[in-house]
Design an enzyme around this catalytic site. Structure first.
Site, short mmCIF file in Angstrom:
data_model
loop_
_atom_site.label_atom_id
_atom_site.label_comp_id
_atom_site.label_asym_id
_atom_site.label_seq_id
_atom_site.Cartn_x
_atom_site.Cartn_y
_atom_site.Cartn_z
N CYS A 247 -10.98 -27.47 2.72
CA CYS A 247 -11.06 -27.09 4.15
C CYS A 247 -9.99 -25.75 4.61
CB CYS A 247 -10.83 -27.93 5.15
SG CYS A 247 -11.89 -29.36 4.91
N GLU B 94 -13.94 -30.23 9.11
CA GLU B 94 -13.75 -28.75 9.51
C GLU B 94 -14.96 -28.05 8.85
OE1 GLU B 94 -9.62 -30.79 9.13
OE2 GLU B 94 -11.61 -30.77 7.99
#
Length: 157
Positions: free
Chosen positions: A87, A56
């Site tokens: 993330c 991510e």
């Protein structure tokens, strides 16, 4: 215009690439804006020796570079697994509108990726966490925050 299935297929391609080429763990992500992929990434933790190189994060960095902006308002992230706390924080900082994920953090934990304890640590007072956190006073702190507050050409985020 990309579809959900196409987006997930690209995210899984990124993840399989990471695994098959010893780039990192089994995670991949793509970011869409206005129906078009603007960023993608596979996990690169082990190949980059960077504990922050999660799929991510790599996708967010790629998207921001590609649109020349740190604000991803309106973007949608597709990821092969529920984002970890790092993330998740980056997703909020980037102003991503929505996240679609496949595997849960508990499924990731079952194959050796232990992020759940971090979720638990976040609920604790800093003095109760496993890693020692100590707040200290420093005379430059007020000056630094004052300078930022008074700065007329700052780029707020």
């Amino acid at each position: 215009m990309e579809t959900t299935e196409t987006s997930f297929n690209e995210a899984f391609d990124q993840a399989f690439n990471s695994v098959r080429n010893n780039i990192g763990g089994p995670f991949g992500a793509v970011i869409l804006m206005d129906g078009k992929i603007i960023g993608k990434g596979g996990n690169q933790v082990s190949s980059q020796n960077d504990p922050t190189a999660h799929a991510e994060i790599v996708a967010i960095r790629d998207a921001c570079k590609n649109i020349s902006n740190f604000d991803l308002s309106g973007a949608v992230l597709y990821t092969t697994c529920e984002p970890c706390p790092m993330c998740l924080s980056a997703i909020y900082w980037a102003n991503i509108q929505s996240v679609y994920y496949v595997a849960t953090r508990h499924q990731a934990e079952a194959i050796g990726f232990k992020d759940n304890h971090i979720y638990e640590e976040l609920d604790l007072h800093p003095s109760k966490r496993r890693i020692a956190f100590m707040q200290v006073d420093h005379p430059k702190s007020a000056e630094l925050f004052r300078e930022w507050t008074e700065k007329t050409d700052k780029i707020s985020y």
